[in-house]
Scaffold this active site. Structure first.
Site, PDB file in Angstrom:
ATOM      1  CD  GLU A  21      -3.075  -0.378   0.248  1.00 21.91           C
ATOM      2  OE1 GLU A  21      -2.898   0.001  -1.037  1.00 21.91           O
ATOM      3  OE2 GLU A  21      -3.819  -1.226   0.419  1.00 21.91           O
ATOM      4  CG  HIS A  22      -0.264   4.960   0.542  1.00 19.50           C
ATOM      5  ND1 HIS A  22      -0.540   6.136  -0.013  1.00 19.50           N
ATOM      6  CD2 HIS A  22      -1.004   4.593   1.193  1.00 19.50           C
ATOM      7  CE1 HIS A  22      -1.861   6.389   0.283  1.00 19.50           C
ATOM      8  NE2 HIS A  22      -2.242   5.332   1.203  1.00 19.50           N
ATOM      9  CG  ASP A 158      -6.175   1.932  -7.810  1.00 20.35           C
ATOM     10  OD1 ASP A 158      -5.394   1.175  -7.241  1.00 20.35           O
ATOM     11  OD2 ASP A 158      -6.699   3.196  -7.367  1.00 20.35           O
TER      12      ASP A 158
HETATM   13  C1  GLA Z   1      -5.105   4.731  -4.311  1.00 23.57           C
HETATM   14  C2  GLA Z   1      -4.327   5.073  -5.649  1.00 23.57           C
HETATM   15  C3  GLA Z   1      -3.291   3.907  -5.757  1.00 23.57           C
HETATM   16  C4  GLA Z   1      -2.528   3.741  -4.819  1.00 23.57           C
HETATM   17  C5  GLA Z   1      -3.594   3.487  -3.520  1.00 23.57           C
HETATM   18  C6  GLA Z   1      -2.464   3.245  -2.216  1.00 23.57           C
HETATM   19  O1  GLA Z   1      -5.862   3.754  -4.349  1.00 23.57           O
HETATM   20  O2  GLA Z   1      -5.206   5.253  -6.718  1.00 23.57           O
HETATM   21  O3  GLA Z   1      -2.572   4.489  -6.964  1.00 23.57           O
HETATM   22  O4  GLA Z   1      -1.580   4.768  -4.484  1.00 23.57           O
HETATM   23  O5  GLA Z   1      -4.337   4.588  -3.329  1.00 23.57           O
HETATM   24  O6  GLA Z   1      -2.009   2.039  -2.219  1.00 23.57           O
END
Ligand code: GLA
Length: 367
Positions: A21-22, A158
């Site tokens: 994540e992130h 995503d």
């Molecule tokens: C959102 C963003 C992704 C990613 C996540 C965290 O979903 O669209 O690109 O950075 O947050 O992992």
């Protein structure tokens, strides 16, 4: 007799991220799964040279002359995701066709399950209308739409997941090479998603701030392209010069990348206990070092971990509300849903939507 216009339907899935994540905007690793929930776009030719947009989730209709789209400013409404995509498609040299697009989302909006990428990708397929473009190019144009038009500096996870999803599989994506490998989900466990039903306003400004803090952390390592290139030993050496916040953000990113690798190894040897432990470590790191969790997410995770048959649980997506993802023995999944739901209702007076995740295929034409 008038001919009925040819209607086509396109679908793109939402995603749940198992771990990583992130890390995507730091050129790291992520492991999303495409869902069976997503966004459907019904496309019919329009009689005038316009793009006509409507949504089953929002009232009203919006009409945009095709020749105005390339120079449009953002409207602040949901239509921006579609307009941003249309602009990118036009910028690639494709002529925009007159169309009526009816949008219907089965993935909850603002729930951290990537409803916006699903909308972008389904719209891109509808607007391309069968004109060929490699999936990776579609993912990138949708990401550009979100970054440059909508104004959200997101990574590629995503949009990539919405295009490259595969049944029964998670996607290990390397966000530097932008290549992936599919990872089988071990037998006997279910991936369960629980929605806090809250979305804290802080979300998008905090996301931008985290992106900036990672850049700030990187500035302590001249010559490195991203935090992907910084090791824990590098970080320890620099720790005395670094302010506390960028130090903590970088620590999260470096350790989270390692956790994705460890999670992959655990999945390949069917070690669900180790997968679960890594999910919990990921959550604690997002909670304390990256500071993107919230009370409701922490409550769902902490409660999940008291329930039998649960291997691990963590927040998923950007944070500040949205969903958790848990790895649960299949035989315990029904009891898990009931107990988690009851506890959350008792604490917050809200019924959390709970979904079984069915790892699904990526975006496609469905009719
Ligand atoms: C959102 C963003 C992704 C990613 C996540 C965290 O979903 O669209 O690109 O950075 O947050 O992992």
């Amino acid at each position: 007799m008038a001919r009925t216009p040819r209607v086509k339907q396109w679908f793109a899935p939402g995603r749940v991220n198992l771990i990583g994540e992130h890390t995507d905007y730091n050129m790291g690793f992520v492991m999303p799964v495409a869902l069976d929930m997503g966004c459907t776009v019904r496309a019919a030719p329009a009689r005038r040279p316009v793009l006509h947009l409507s949504s089953a989730q929002y009232p009203g209709e919006m009409i945009f002359p095709l020749d105005a789209i390339p120079s449009m400013k953002r409207t602040g409404a949901w239509a921006d995701y579609v307009l941003g995509v249309a602009r990118e498609i036009a910028a690639l040299g494709f002529e925009l066709k007159p169309m009526r697009l009816e949008i219907d989302a089965s993935v909850p909006t603002g729930g951290g399950l990537s409803s916006s990428a699903a909308l972008e990708v389904a719209s891109a397929l509808a607007l391309l209308d069968g004109r060929e473009l490699p999936k990776l190019e579609i993912a990138r144009l949708c990401q550009r739409a979100e970054r440059e038009f909508v104004g959200m500096p997101c990574g590629i996870m995503d949009q990539y997941a919405a295009l490259f999803g595969e049944e029964h599989k998670a996607i290990l994506l390397d966000c530097r090479s932008v290549t992936h490998q599919y990872v089988p989900i071990p037998d006997g466990v279910e991936i369960v998603i629980a929605n806090t039903m809250v979305k804290h306003e802080l979300g998008s400004s905090a996301y931008r701030q985290r992106v900036a803090e990672c850049q700030q952390a990187l500035s302590f390592f001249p010559g490195r392209e991203s935090l992907r290139d910084v090791t824990l030993a590098d970080l320890e050496r620099a720790s005395r010069q670094m302010p506390e916040i960028p130090l903590a953000r970088a620590r999260h990113v470096i350790l989270e990348n390692q956790r994705v690798q460890d999670f992959l190894a655990a999945a390949l040897r069917n070690d669900v206990a180790a997968m679960g432990r890594l999910m919990v470590e990921s959550h604690r790191s997002l909670q304390h070092d990256y500071e993107v969790s919230c009370e409701e997410l922490d409550f769902l995770v902490d409660t999940a971990l008291t329930i039998e048959g649960v291997h691990g649980s963590r927040m998923t997506g950007g944070g500040f509300g949205g969903c958790t993802v848990s790895l649960v023995d299949r035989s315990a999944a029904d009891a898990f849903r009931e107990r988690l739901s009851a506890a959350y209702q008792q604490k917050y007076g809200l019924v959390p939507a709970i979904y079984r995740c069915t790892p699904s295929a990526g975006a496609r034409r469905i009719a």
